[in-house]
Design an enzyme around this catalytic site. Structure first.
Site, PDB file in Angstrom:
ATOM      1  N   GLU A  71       0.819  -1.214   0.000  1.00  0.00           N
ATOM      2  CA  GLU A  71       0.000   0.000   0.000  1.00  0.00           C
ATOM      3  C   GLU A  71       0.854   1.266   0.000  1.00  0.00           C
ATOM      4  O   GLU A  71       0.316   2.372  -0.093  1.00  0.00           O
ATOM      5  CB  GLU A  71      -0.895   0.012   1.252  1.00  0.00           C
ATOM      6  CG  GLU A  71      -1.861  -1.160   1.314  1.00  0.00           C
ATOM      7  CD  GLU A  71      -2.508  -1.335   2.687  1.00  0.00           C
ATOM      8  OE1 GLU A  71      -3.730  -1.535   2.747  1.00  0.00           O
ATOM      9  OE2 GLU A  71      -1.780  -1.293   3.709  1.00  0.00           O
ATOM     10  N   GLU A 125      -6.898  -0.880  10.832  1.00  0.00           N
ATOM     11  CA  GLU A 125      -6.025   0.146  11.432  1.00  0.00           C
ATOM     12  C   GLU A 125      -6.665   1.526  11.603  1.00  0.00           C
ATOM     13  O   GLU A 125      -6.318   2.269  12.528  1.00  0.00           O
ATOM     14  CB  GLU A 125      -4.743   0.332  10.582  1.00  0.00           C
ATOM     15  CG  GLU A 125      -3.848  -0.885  10.487  1.00  0.00           C
ATOM     16  CD  GLU A 125      -4.317  -1.887   9.436  1.00  0.00           C
ATOM     17  OE1 GLU A 125      -5.054  -1.478   8.511  1.00  0.00           O
ATOM     18  OE2 GLU A 125      -3.951  -3.074   9.542  1.00  0.00           O
ATOM     19  N   ASP A 143     -11.872  -6.535  -1.541  1.00  0.00           N
ATOM     20  CA  ASP A 143     -12.623  -7.791  -1.385  1.00  0.00           C
ATOM     21  C   ASP A 143     -14.000  -7.519  -0.791  1.00  0.00           C
ATOM     22  O   ASP A 143     -14.279  -6.417  -0.328  1.00  0.00           O
ATOM     23  CB  ASP A 143     -11.846  -8.766  -0.490  1.00  0.00           C
ATOM     24  CG  ASP A 143     -11.595  -8.179   0.878  1.00  0.00           C
ATOM     25  OD1 ASP A 143     -10.550  -7.549   1.068  1.00  0.00           O
ATOM     26  OD2 ASP A 143     -12.474  -8.313   1.748  1.00  0.00           O
TER      27      ASP A 143
HETATM   28  N1  ADE Z   1      -8.504  -5.276   4.533  1.00  0.00           N
HETATM   29  C1  ADE Z   1      -8.854  -5.643   3.285  1.00  0.00           C
HETATM   30  N2  ADE Z   1      -9.897  -6.496   3.308  1.00  0.00           N
HETATM   31  C2  ADE Z   1     -10.218  -6.683   4.607  1.00  0.00           C
HETATM   32  C3  ADE Z   1     -11.194  -7.466   5.272  1.00  0.00           C
HETATM   33  N3  ADE Z   1     -12.043  -8.228   4.600  1.00  0.00           N
HETATM   34  N4  ADE Z   1     -11.220  -7.419   6.616  1.00  0.00           N
HETATM   35  C4  ADE Z   1     -10.341  -6.665   7.301  1.00  0.00           C
HETATM   36  N5  ADE Z   1      -9.415  -5.910   6.723  1.00  0.00           N
HETATM   37  C5  ADE Z   1      -9.346  -5.911   5.385  1.00  0.00           C
END
Ligand code: ADE
Length: 227
Positions: A11, A173, A196
């Site tokens: 990132e 975070e 996702d």
């Molecule tokens: N960062 C990216 N996808 C995530 C997810 N499904 N849960 C927690 N942090 C994430």
């Protein structure tokens, strides 16, 4: 000076490659790289995954560099059909979905010391970030971003976070950085590109799309700095 924190190298690395005259130092095990990025003085850090590393990093950054604001950038899981993979969530506020002292009579998510569930992000920063995303033609939504020390990967947990907190995206975070910034009176904003769907398929989406989503958030951040 603007502080920029990401959890993972993926990132941050392409952002850092554009910093002019980079100066680097390691404090509390975290490498801070400062310099000029797109005409702005910045300090950057890769904090590591989870709320403790994020808080440690934000507090250290504030004490050593006195940033005028902190932006947390990176990827997140989506909690709404309005945000597909590759689109962008901008925080109006952050919450900690795994904070729970409800057996003692508190509402779920209450952070006792500051007596808040939602920690408000800086309106100006968030507004400018969302405006930049729109100019770039990115699908963007502003709203509550939920953080917790867990990768959300089930329809049940996703529904819980959405229903309890009205959040639009989940990550690990932003709300820790938000809490540290709130206590130190440093304006902050969280900007996350969706990698996702935070449900039963997130373990497959994530490795496929994390790189693309991370790049999306870097592009938006650079446009923001350039503006
Ligand atoms: N960062 C990216 N996808 C995530 C997810 N499904 N849960 C927690 N942090 C994430």
């Amino acid at each position: 000076m603007i502080g920029i924190i990401a959890a993972m190298n993926v990132e941050m690395e392409s952002l850092r490659s554009h910093i002019e005259n980079p100066e680097s130092e390691v404090i509390s095990g975290i490498r801070f790289v400062r310099g000029i990025l797109d005409g702005k003085e910045v300090v950057t850090a890769v904090c590591g995954i989870g709320k403790v590393f994020a808080a440690l990093c934000a507090q250290t950054m504030i004490l050593h560099y006195q940033p005028s604001s902190i932006i947390n950038t990176g990827v997140a899981g989506t909690l709404t059909d309005e945000l597909g993979i590759g689109s962008v969530a901008v925080s109006t506020a952050v919450v900690q979905h795994d904070m729970d002292t409800s057996p003692l009579g508190d509402p779920v998510g209450l952070i006792s010391g500051i007596n808040k569930i939602e920690i408000p992000a800086d309106r100006l920063l968030s507004g400018r970030m969302a405006a930049c995303a729109k100019v770039m033609g990115l699908k963007t939504l502003s709203g509550v971003i939920a953080s917790g020390d867990q990768f959300v990967a089930s329809a049940e947990r996703k529904a819980y976070i959405t229903e309890k907190f009205g959040a639009i995206a989940c990550e690990m975070e932003g709300a820790a950085i938000g809490q540290v910034c709130f206590v130190n009176k440093v304006p902050f904003c969280v900007l996350r590109a969706i990698s996702d769907s935070a449900d039963g398929s997130s373990h497959m989406d994530y490795p496929t799309f994390v790189q693309m989503a991370a790049q999306q958030s870097v592009s938006l951040l650079r446009r923001f700095l350039n503006a």
